[in-house]
Design a protein around this motif. Structure first.
Motif, PDB file in Angstrom:
ATOM      1  N   ALA A 128       0.821  -1.219   0.000  1.00  0.00           N
ATOM      2  CA  ALA A 128       0.000   0.000   0.000  1.00  0.00           C
ATOM      3  C   ALA A 128       0.849   1.259   0.000  1.00  0.00           C
ATOM      4  O   ALA A 128       0.589   2.203  -0.763  1.00  0.00           O
ATOM      5  CB  ALA A 128      -0.934  -0.009   1.207  1.00  0.00           C
ATOM      6  N   SER A 129       1.878   1.303   0.864  1.00  0.00           N
ATOM      7  CA  SER A 129       2.716   2.509   0.927  1.00  0.00           C
ATOM      8  C   SER A 129       3.535   2.672  -0.341  1.00  0.00           C
ATOM      9  O   SER A 129       3.789   3.806  -0.787  1.00  0.00           O
ATOM     10  CB  SER A 129       3.629   2.464   2.150  1.00  0.00           C
ATOM     11  OG  SER A 129       4.479   1.330   2.104  1.00  0.00           O
ATOM     12  N   ASP A 130       3.976   1.568  -0.964  1.00  0.00           N
ATOM     13  CA  ASP A 130       4.738   1.639  -2.211  1.00  0.00           C
ATOM     14  C   ASP A 130       3.885   2.221  -3.335  1.00  0.00           C
ATOM     15  O   ASP A 130       4.365   3.010  -4.156  1.00  0.00           O
ATOM     16  CB  ASP A 130       5.241   0.247  -2.613  1.00  0.00           C
ATOM     17  CG  ASP A 130       6.136  -0.367  -1.560  1.00  0.00           C
ATOM     18  OD1 ASP A 130       7.330  -0.053  -1.538  1.00  0.00           O
ATOM     19  OD2 ASP A 130       5.622  -1.147  -0.746  1.00  0.00           O
ATOM     20  N   ILE A 131       2.617   1.822  -3.346  1.00  0.00           N
ATOM     21  CA  ILE A 131       1.695   2.359  -4.356  1.00  0.00           C
ATOM     22  C   ILE A 131       1.416   3.837  -4.085  1.00  0.00           C
ATOM     23  O   ILE A 131       1.404   4.661  -5.003  1.00  0.00           O
ATOM     24  CB  ILE A 131       0.396   1.539  -4.374  1.00  0.00           C
ATOM     25  CG1 ILE A 131       0.680   0.116  -4.871  1.00  0.00           C
ATOM     26  CG2 ILE A 131      -0.657   2.206  -5.243  1.00  0.00           C
ATOM     27  CD1 ILE A 131      -0.502  -0.827  -4.789  1.00  0.00           C
ATOM     28  N   ASP A 132       1.209   4.183  -2.822  1.00  0.00           N
ATOM     29  CA  ASP A 132       0.965   5.582  -2.465  1.00  0.00           C
ATOM     30  C   ASP A 132       2.151   6.466  -2.852  1.00  0.00           C
ATOM     31  O   ASP A 132       1.971   7.612  -3.281  1.00  0.00           O
ATOM     32  CB  ASP A 132       0.700   5.713  -0.962  1.00  0.00           C
ATOM     33  CG  ASP A 132      -0.635   5.117  -0.552  1.00  0.00           C
ATOM     34  OD1 ASP A 132      -1.497   4.926  -1.440  1.00  0.00           O
ATOM     35  OD2 ASP A 132      -0.824   4.836   0.649  1.00  0.00           O
ATOM     36  N   ASP A 133       3.367   5.930  -2.691  1.00  0.00           N
ATOM     37  CA  ASP A 133       4.574   6.700  -3.004  1.00  0.00           C
ATOM     38  C   ASP A 133       4.924   6.668  -4.485  1.00  0.00           C
ATOM     39  O   ASP A 133       5.889   7.323  -4.907  1.00  0.00           O
ATOM     40  CB  ASP A 133       5.770   6.168  -2.200  1.00  0.00           C
ATOM     41  CG  ASP A 133       5.609   6.378  -0.704  1.00  0.00           C
ATOM     42  OD1 ASP A 133       4.816   7.262  -0.326  1.00  0.00           O
ATOM     43  OD2 ASP A 133       6.264   5.662   0.075  1.00  0.00           O
TER      44      ASP A 133
END
Length: 308
Positions: A254-259
């Motif tokens: 999730a954080s990789d996609i957000d970033d």
């Protein structure tokens, strides 16, 4: 309905009399007079509305109502003593570590925020967080090497002796690096999957059956080039440096996609959605620090589920 007249001393006195089968012996162990024990038992019986003890020749015996109440009174006293002990141990730094098993999705997505909230409580508890395949974590929980497992709900035949508390639902996603050829509009995603290396959850992974069923339902019978892994660090590094496709729980990336470091392929994977929650042994009584940590996990899950 609980009668507010029932106090700790009533439970303690009744359990001791039942254990000793004697009012006098119970009075000696409790360091009170025999009349005081008798009065306390009468108060308990008045509050319950039934007799819990009756004369049996020159002694006493427990009534049927007393036998039923004894089981609950004993359990209540045991739980209270454990609570008092856990608080005392925490004050003097003698408590064992809290041992949490977390699936990769939870380790990445939930536990950092839960730990941040937990540390603000100043319990000074030692925490051990381990991650791995669901089957391994549940076995460690079963034998007492873990106190709690946070992750997807296991199959019904694997849940014997465990309780599960639902937190939120999560689905599987297909992720690739930014600029991946499959992100181009108009491509047939499922027919092209076989052209790339695919990172799959291991066969022991709890999401593997969901992934296999989803692929078969969409006409993908087999993948010639695949790597099985539960390592999020390997998956993240490999996908970012290649054209591989990573099939993984949404929370892990999730954080990789957000970033913007990874991109989710436009595939509707809603049918792979499954419950995520807390798994504990049904016979376990959580310590005070574990109860607090469980509360912070719930709060972290609530915060994060709103963003899913």
């Amino acid at each position: 309905m609980l009668d507010s007249r029932v106090k700790f001393r009533h439970l303690q006195t009744f359990v001791e009399v039942a254990r000793q089968k004697s009012v006098q012996k119970a009075a000696d162990l409790l360091h009170v007079s025999q009349p005081a024990v008798t009065k306390t038992i009468r108060e308990l019986e008045e509050a319950l509305g039934v007799a819990v003890l009756e004369r049996d020749g020159r002694g006493i015996r427990i009534t049927r109502y007393g036998e039923v109440f004894l089981r609950h009174a004993g359990a209540a006293l045991s739980a209270l003593r454990q609570g008092l002990d856990s608080v005392s141990q925490e004050r003097f730094g003698e408590a064992p570590p809290i041992r949490i098993g977390a699936l990769p999705t939870v380790s990445t997505h939930i536990m950092p925020r839960a730990m941040e909230l937990f540390l603000k409580e100043d319990t000074w508890s030692r925490i051990k967080v381990v991650t791995g395949e669901n089957a391994v974590l549940l076995e460690q929980l079963r034998v007492g090497d873990l106190d709690l497992v946070v992750g997807r709900l296991a199959a019904a035949d694997k849940m014997s002796g465990f309780s599960f508390e639902y937190l939120y639902s999560e689905q599987v996603v297909f992720v690739v690096r930014s600029g991946h050829p499959l992100l181009e509009a108009g491509r047939s995603l499922f027919s092209d999957l076989g052209r790339y290396t695919v990172l799959m959850p291991t066969r022991a992974s709890i999401i593997r059956p969901f992934v296999e069923s989803f692929l078969i339902a969409n006409g993908v019978a087999n993948l010639l080039s695949q790597i099985e892994t539960v390592s999020d660090s390997f998956g993240r590094a490999f996908v970012r440096s290649s054209d591989a496709i990573w099939i993984i729980s949404a929370g892990v990336v999730a954080s990789d996609i957000d970033d913007g470091l990874l991109k989710a392929l436009p595939i509707d994977t809603s049918e792979t959605k499954g419950p995520v929650g807390l798994t504990m042994r049904t016979d376990a009584i959580p310590s005070l620090p574990l109860s607090i940590l469980t509360q912070t996990i719930r709060q972290a899950a609530e915060e994060i589920s709103k963003r899913l």
